[in-house]
Design a protein around this motif. Structure first.
Motif, mmCIF file in Angstrom:
data_model
loop_
_atom_site.group_PDB
_atom_site.id
_atom_site.type_symbol
_atom_site.label_atom_id
_atom_site.label_comp_id
_atom_site.label_asym_id
_atom_site.label_seq_id
_atom_site.Cartn_x
_atom_site.Cartn_y
_atom_site.Cartn_z
ATOM 1 N N VAL A 1 4.530 4.853 -6.201
ATOM 2 C CA VAL A 1 5.650 4.115 -5.622
ATOM 3 C C VAL A 1 5.220 3.555 -4.267
ATOM 4 N N ILE A 2 5.691 2.333 -3.944
ATOM 5 C CA ILE A 2 5.483 1.747 -2.615
ATOM 6 C C ILE A 2 6.651 2.169 -1.725
ATOM 7 N N ALA A 3 6.320 2.703 -0.540
ATOM 8 C CA ALA A 3 7.338 3.156 0.411
ATOM 9 C C ALA A 3 7.161 2.401 1.722
ATOM 10 N N GLU A 4 8.278 2.015 2.338
ATOM 11 C CA GLU A 4 8.223 1.252 3.586
ATOM 12 C C GLU A 4 8.635 2.114 4.763
ATOM 13 N N TYR A 5 7.791 2.089 5.799
ATOM 14 C CA TYR A 5 8.137 2.716 7.073
ATOM 15 C C TYR A 5 8.183 1.599 8.122
ATOM 16 N N LYS A 6 9.411 1.187 8.500
ATOM 17 C CA LYS A 6 9.614 0.046 9.401
ATOM 18 C C LYS A 6 8.875 -1.178 8.831
ATOM 19 N N GLU A 7 7.801 -1.655 9.506
ATOM 20 C CA GLU A 7 7.089 -2.831 9.011
ATOM 21 C C GLU A 7 5.826 -2.473 8.224
ATOM 22 N N VAL A 8 5.633 -1.210 7.985
ATOM 23 C CA VAL A 8 4.403 -0.750 7.327
ATOM 24 C C VAL A 8 4.721 -0.270 5.922
ATOM 25 N N SER A 9 3.852 -0.644 4.999
ATOM 26 C CA SER A 9 3.991 -0.177 3.620
ATOM 27 C C SER A 9 2.944 0.894 3.331
ATOM 28 N N GLY A 10 3.377 1.930 2.621
ATOM 29 C CA GLY A 10 2.466 3.000 2.216
ATOM 30 C C GLY A 10 2.634 3.310 0.740
ATOM 31 N N PHE A 11 1.780 4.184 0.241
ATOM 32 C CA PHE A 11 1.758 4.500 -1.197
ATOM 33 C C PHE A 11 2.036 5.991 -1.400
ATOM 34 N N ILE A 12 2.910 6.291 -2.368
ATOM 35 C CA ILE A 12 3.156 7.679 -2.779
ATOM 36 C C ILE A 12 2.696 7.831 -4.225
ATOM 37 N N PRO A 13 1.631 8.591 -4.489
ATOM 38 C CA PRO A 13 1.207 8.820 -5.881
ATOM 39 C C PRO A 13 2.297 9.548 -6.659
ATOM 40 N N MET A 14 2.332 9.332 -7.963
ATOM 41 C CA MET A 14 3.356 9.951 -8.800
ATOM 42 C C MET A 14 3.335 11.475 -8.675
ATOM 43 N N SER A 15 2.128 12.037 -8.536
ATOM 44 C CA SER A 15 1.997 13.492 -8.458
ATOM 45 C C SER A 15 2.553 14.063 -7.160
ATOM 46 N N LEU A 16 2.779 13.193 -6.139
ATOM 47 C CA LEU A 16 3.282 13.650 -4.852
ATOM 48 C C LEU A 16 4.706 13.172 -4.586
ATOM 49 N N LEU A 17 5.355 12.657 -5.629
ATOM 50 C CA LEU A 17 6.704 12.119 -5.478
ATOM 51 C C LEU A 17 7.761 13.213 -5.525
ATOM 52 N N SER A 18 7.455 14.323 -6.179
ATOM 53 C CA SER A 18 8.423 15.403 -6.332
ATOM 54 C C SER A 18 7.665 16.714 -6.508
ATOM 55 N N ASP A 19 8.404 17.822 -6.416
ATOM 56 C CA ASP A 19 7.793 19.125 -6.675
ATOM 57 C C ASP A 19 7.917 19.511 -8.141
ATOM 58 N N ARG A 20 8.344 18.554 -8.950
ATOM 59 C CA ARG A 20 8.382 18.732 -10.403
ATOM 60 C C ARG A 20 7.663 17.565 -11.067
ATOM 61 N N TYR A 21 7.416 17.677 -12.349
ATOM 62 C CA TYR A 21 6.718 16.607 -13.054
ATOM 63 C C TYR A 21 7.622 15.379 -13.162
ATOM 64 N N VAL A 22 7.077 14.205 -12.800
ATOM 65 C CA VAL A 22 7.822 12.943 -12.872
ATOM 66 C C VAL A 22 7.080 12.001 -13.810
ATOM 67 N N GLU A 23 7.791 11.558 -14.842
ATOM 68 C CA GLU A 23 7.160 10.645 -15.796
ATOM 69 C C GLU A 23 7.366 9.191 -15.376
#
Length: 703
Positions: A417-439
């Protein structure tokens, strides 16, 4: 990197003997069916190989037929196994380990002498089951200290009965010593036969010594192998990096690149070929790693040279040393073939300030590349552009201080997922999006969430975030709060989550506690599922807390009255009670009135006749009625009588029998002889007088 093998590892004498005898049986087989009763040894690879060569596994000797060949496994079999095999006409090849056979002989002799027998070992291990079968399954089996304490609480040894203690050949010596100390503390006289196999002791000591010297310890063995599991316990205790594998396929070889010394040991049922395969493959991996390290060293060297020649690109953030400060420009040495040019117009100055007021030769400076060529052979830099990118600084601070930032999840991309912090964009891998499995990430898009910054590439303006780490931190805080509110003695509500042979794990509001099998009921249980089911909501008492190890000990029986507290209210002398026979002794039978509360029906109180053998009148599990004759609260003993409930007719019959009981053996013999003279046997001819009387009877009938 070095690989060291433990001095004592792999097949022991008993296992090798079982394999050799099986191999010989296969070679000499004359088309008879060959079986092993259960696994020959605890190694799936070996048993699968034997199966491919025609040696099948049966669960019970009764599954074999006349003239079949059955190989007795190295762990041994109970006495009844051999008796059944003889009746069935089965040909046995006895591969029982000689050390195990020795234990059988010791136990059998003790059983014939009516001694109390204690076996230290695992109730579910075949060796212990077989040994128990040589004393008609009368032995008391102790797996640990709690079992020893429970046994001594619930048993009273007869005068002159010195219990014999033997042990499973593969247990740790420390466990045996702990249990013997329990007997000593309770001032119980006993005889111990240390039947731990020397090979087992040598293997365990060798594992311990090696584990203390290496960075990582690998134990090779089958998960069902008791001695292999004990080796892993020793390795784990003495080396912070311990691995339990069945073979090379279970090893992630790339994980061992950071270790300088690696130790290897193997259980008694692990074939030599498996050990050598693991060592060989690891040596290959070590060679690859060393070659890669050499290549990386050369690559790093070339990279440094390349850096000095490669010019920074537009947008790069560089760090350099101020070479010269002029009125209108700063010259920056960036370690490349061109200098950086930082114009006064690209520096944020307050009114009246000059460059020389803020910057000096030799200072380190950071700037952003505006152009890789300013037209005069220099690289155009900007401090303003860098300062405008304050968001990136904040991200760097969050990374360094491990603080949370709040981002908005704007869109899903491949693997994250692409995440925005103010004017900066960052990346969250699917494996780090939740503490459970996310499909799929769709459910998260558009939400604002707290994340951790886990990686930043300033040159490429790239950042990686983790929401999972925030959630895990929150859970850890919750668990810490739960621990703060737990106290020994508290009764709390919990949910049964899972079972083991030794108890159940109960969730008490976010943390799991162990409800040991001995703490579930005042009575004796073979498995927790006799009382509990998954998902049960129960009230438990906290018996012990160890926050450092994260262990909580729980009790269920403590939430109900101790059985003896009911004596005097629910149970009184003269009451007629009903119970189940749970133990038979020479002198009587123990009857369970309720869990943890037994009474004794003495042999003289079973019937209105002389009882020679309690087992002739009583069976384990039989439900009987009896009268409470006496209660000894101080010694916690209840005396019961079945005879007291028998009718008057039975009592009269019993009175008539009393003179016979008091007769001497000679008087009984004389009475028997007299009875034989007076009464003709069934196959003898009647006396003449009796024959003569028959017509008279016939005449009367006719008249």
């Amino acid at each position: 990197m070095k690989i060291k093998r433990a001095k004592h590892s792999g097949f022991c004498f008993g296992v090798q003997n079982a394999i050799d005898k099986t191999e010989e049986a296969i070679r000499n087989n004359d088309r008879r069916t060959i079986y092993t009763c259960g696994q020959l040894i605890h190694n799936k690879g070996v048993t699968d190989s034997l199966h491919d060569r025609g040696v099948d596994i049966i669960d019970d000797i009764s599954q074999a037929k006349n003239d079949d060949i059955v190989i007795v496994r190295s762990h041994g079999e109970p006495k009844e196994f051999y008796d059944k095999a003889k009746k069935l006409g089965v040909h046995l090849i006895d591969a029982t380990c000689v050390f195990v056979s020795k234990i059988h002989d010791i136990v059998y002799e003790a059983y014939k002498s009516n001694r109390t027998i204690v076996i230290v070992g695992s109730k579910e291990h075949q060796e212990v089951k077989a040994t128990n079968g040589w004393c008609n399954y009368s032995a008391h089996i102790i797996e640990g200290v709690s079992d020893a304490n429970n046994l001594l609480k619930n048993i009273e040894f007869k005068d002159g009965d010195i219990p014999l203690i033997v042990c499973q050949t593969t247990i740790r010596r420390e466990l045996l010593d702990e249990i013997l100390n329990i007997f000593k503390k309770n001032e119980i006289e006993f005889e111990v036969k240390n039947t731990i196999c020397n090979a087992t002791r040598f293997r365990q000591e060798s594992c311990k010594n090696l584990a203390e010297q290496v960075d990582a310890m690998i134990v090779i063995g089958d998960q069902n192998s008791s001695n292999s599991r004990k080796l892993f316990e020793i390795a784990e205790k003495n080396c912070k990096n311990a691995y339990f594998v069945q073979g090379i396929s279970d090893l992630a070889l790339q994980d061992f690149g950071n270790y300088n010394n690696i130790g290897i040991t193997a259980g008694a049922s692990t074939p030599e070929v498996t050990i050598k395969e693991v060592i060989s493959r690891m040596n290959e991996e070590i060679n690859k790693i060393e070659e890669q390290e050499e290549e990386m060293s050369m690559a790093d060297f070339m990279e440094e040279i390349d850096k000095s020649l490669r010019l920074p690109r537009t947008g790069d953030i560089i760090t350099g040393t101020i070479h010269e400060v002029r009125d209108d420009v700063i010259i920056v040495n960036m370690g490349v073939k061109k200098d950086g040019i930082l114009p006064k117009s690209e520096v944020a100055l307050e009114e009246g300030q000059e460059l020389k007021d803020l910057f000096h030769e030799g200072d380190e400076i950071e700037a952003k590349v505006m152009k890789s060529d300013d037209g005069d052979g220099g690289i155009l830099l900007s401090k303003k552009k860098l300062e405008m990118n304050e968001n990136w600084k904040e991200l760097n601070e969050a990374l360094e201080n491990k603080t949370n930032i709040n981002v908005k999840l704007v869109r899903a991309v491949n693997r994250g997922v692409i995440a925005e912090y103010k004017e900066v964009s960052g990346f969250i891998p699917m494996s780090l999006l939740s503490d459970r499995y996310v499909e799929k990430a769709d459910e998260f898009i558009g939400k604002n969430v707290d994340v951790k910054v886990i990686k930043i590439d300033n040159r490429r303006n790239r950042a990686v975030f983790s929401r999972k780490q925030v959630l895990l931190d929150e859970k850890r805080k919750q668990v810490a709060e739960i621990w703060e509110n737990l106290n020994i003695g508290d009764v709390v509500e919990g949910k049964v989550m899972r079972f083991t042979d030794y108890g159940a794990f109960v969730d008490i509001g976010g943390v799991d506690g162990l409800l040991h099998i001995s703490e579930i009921s005042w009575g004796k249980l073979k498995h927790p599922q006799e009382v509990l089911s998954l998902g049960d909501i129960i009230n438990v008492k906290i018996l012990d807390l160890n926050e450092q190890k994260g262990k909580i000990s729980l009790g269920l029986k403590q939430t109900t009255p101790e059985p003896w507290s009911l004596v005097g209210t629910k149970y009184n002398v003269g009451d007629i009670v009903e119970g189940k026979v749970v133990q038979i002794k020479e002198y009587g039978a123990f009857v369970e009135l309720e869990a943890g509360l037994d009474g004794l029906v003495h042999i003289s109180e079973i019937a209105n006749k002389r009882v020679e053998n309690v087992a002739d009148e009583m069976t384990i599990g039989k439900v009987i009625k009896a009268k409470i004759m006496d209660i000894d609260s101080e010694r916690k003993r209840i005396s019961l009588s079945m005879k007291a409930l028998l009718g008057e007719e039975d009592e009269e019959s019993a009175d008539e029998d009393k003179p016979e009981i008091q007769q001497t053996e000679s008087e009984v013999a004389k009475a028997s002889e007299a009875k034989e003279v007076e009464e003709p046997k069934a196959n003898e001819e009647p006396h003449e007088e009796e024959v003569a009387e028959e017509p008279k009877e016939a005449e009367k009938t006719e008249e």
